[in-house]
Design an enzyme around this catalytic site. Sequence first.
Site, PDB file in Angstrom:
ATOM      1  N   HIS A 259     -34.526  45.362  47.985  1.00  0.00           N
ATOM      2  CA  HIS A 259     -34.669  44.947  46.573  1.00  0.00           C
ATOM      3  C   HIS A 259     -35.268  43.540  46.461  1.00  0.00           C
ATOM      4  O   HIS A 259     -34.856  42.750  45.620  1.00  0.00           O
ATOM      5  CB  HIS A 259     -33.298  44.980  45.864  1.00  0.00           C
TER       6      HIS A 259
ATOM      7  N   GLU B 241     -29.316  49.750  49.601  1.00  0.00           N
ATOM      8  CA  GLU B 241     -30.565  50.529  49.585  1.00  0.00           C
ATOM      9  C   GLU B 241     -31.733  49.828  50.280  1.00  0.00           C
ATOM     10  O   GLU B 241     -32.826  49.769  49.722  1.00  0.00           O
ATOM     11  CB  GLU B 241     -30.958  50.841  48.132  1.00  0.00           C
TER      12      GLU B 241
ATOM     13  N   ASP C 153     -34.176  41.041  41.992  1.00  0.00           N
ATOM     14  CA  ASP C 153     -34.457  42.412  42.417  1.00  0.00           C
ATOM     15  C   ASP C 153     -35.971  42.531  42.578  1.00  0.00           C
ATOM     16  O   ASP C 153     -36.676  41.528  42.487  1.00  0.00           O
ATOM     17  CB  ASP C 153     -33.903  43.433  41.398  1.00  0.00           C
TER      18      ASP C 153
END
Length: 395
Positions: free
Chosen positions: A159, A210, A98
């Site tokens: 990410h 995202e 991440d």
Amino acid sequence: YVRDGNLAAEAYEIRILESVIVIKFSDEAGRFYAHQTLSQLAEAEVMYCGVIKDAPRYEWRGLMLDEARHFFGKDQVIKLLDLMARYKMNRLHWHLSDNQGWRVEIKAYPQLATVGGVGCLSDRKAPAKYYTQDEIREIVAYAAARHIEVIPEIDMPGHALAFTKVFPELNGGKKTVNPAKKELYVVLETIMRELSTLFPGRYIHIGGDECPKIRWEKCPVCQAKIKELGIKGDEHHSAEHYLQSYTISRVEKYLNERGRSIIGWDEILEGGLAPNATVMSWRGSAGGEEAVRQGHDAIMVPNSHFYFDYYQSLDVDNEPFGIGGYIPVDLVYSYEPYTEKMTEEERSHILGIQANIWTEYIKTEDHLQYMLLPRMTALSEVQWCQRENKDWDRF
Ligand code: ACM
């Protein structure tokens, strides 16, 4: 012990008579689950005579651990696997990369771990923490002995800060990779090849959640790639969404050719699903419902019921500081994935249920266990029990 080929996969029966216990099982997993049940019964002072006939409702009974935000290490993962085995769960989804950290050694690019593994959310300068390939193999074997498959997740194209720290030339801005760079696919394929040797299961999770695509809109190589591919935005999605789908499909193709399948977060629906992808539905259940409508497999992990980093009580002043939300144990227990209008065919594409524990605010073992239990026991019932056998009062 009696092996019984008529029992369903993972199923078992236990007959407790006065002087003998007879266990029937369909396969080694079934035998293992019979032992889990017996060992739980043996914790009571008295074991009563009776018959137990048991089989799981879902084949995917998962738990996701985020070790990118905070790293827990091998001993705690082993403890988590023991707990999962006790509750008859069989998929550990391991979030290994991440923005805050890259946690798996890749031999071709050692800096991913030694540089990408530096820092965590509470200490950006913490020394590199990651799993060596030997440790990964040890954990995967420990899990397999308990009938648990470990699914690694490398999150991209968003990410990705820990990745772009090591590959600045592949930076796509806003914590994303640049999907138009040829070298990106060389690096990703090399990583996927190494992961495939470490994780023998069918699935690799490629993230997809995202991903802000705003910098791709102004990036000349991205726009040139969009032109080259003949991609056009439409009333459903922007050209950049379709570009993300291109990236995911390319990685999928590489893995499919090696006999592996991908899982992605439900954002991979935007811009069109990669042909064989399984969707992990986290923004509620809608993404999973859409995926099964399209004939794809789905795993339900909605943040309405299964985000175990959310608070368990409304009295947040007396809870360890957390990310927000409110998911008490009875809400976990109440989840039902099938909707009225879902066809039998669509239902058969729901592989199962999973809970996620994100660790932005969780850095100790005590806190981790506090967030997991007792909600994990309710999760287990949702994963395992047929709808008609669930009963909150009995539970
Ligand atoms: C997610 O919670 N971003 C999958």
